[in-house]
Scaffold this motif. Sequence first.
Motif: not given
Length: 80
Positions: A1-17
Motif C-alpha cells: 500500500m502506498s503512502r502517497i496521497a494526491e489531494v485535489i481541491v475542486l472549488a469554483q471562484d476560490a482563487d483568493e482562498v
Amino acid sequence: MSRIAEVIVLAQDADEVMEPLTRRDDTRTWNREFFEMRPGGNWGFGWGAEFVRIRGRSGLLKHLESLPWPPAGDGAGSDP
C-alpha cells in the motif's frame, strides 16, 4: 500500500482562498503547496498537491474545512 496521497481541491471562484495555499508556510501542520490545475485551458477550477508521508498531510482536511469558501453556484455554469 502506498503512502502517497494526491489531494485535489475542486472549488469554483476560490482563487483568493487557495492563493495562500500555493506558497510554502512553515506555520501550517502540513507541508506542501497546492498547484493550480487548468486542463485544456481556462475552464478548470482545481488545485492539487502530492503528499508523500502521512505526517506531511496531518491537519490538512481540518485546515481546508476552516477556510472561507465562496458559496456554491447552481452547477449550471452561471453565477448564482
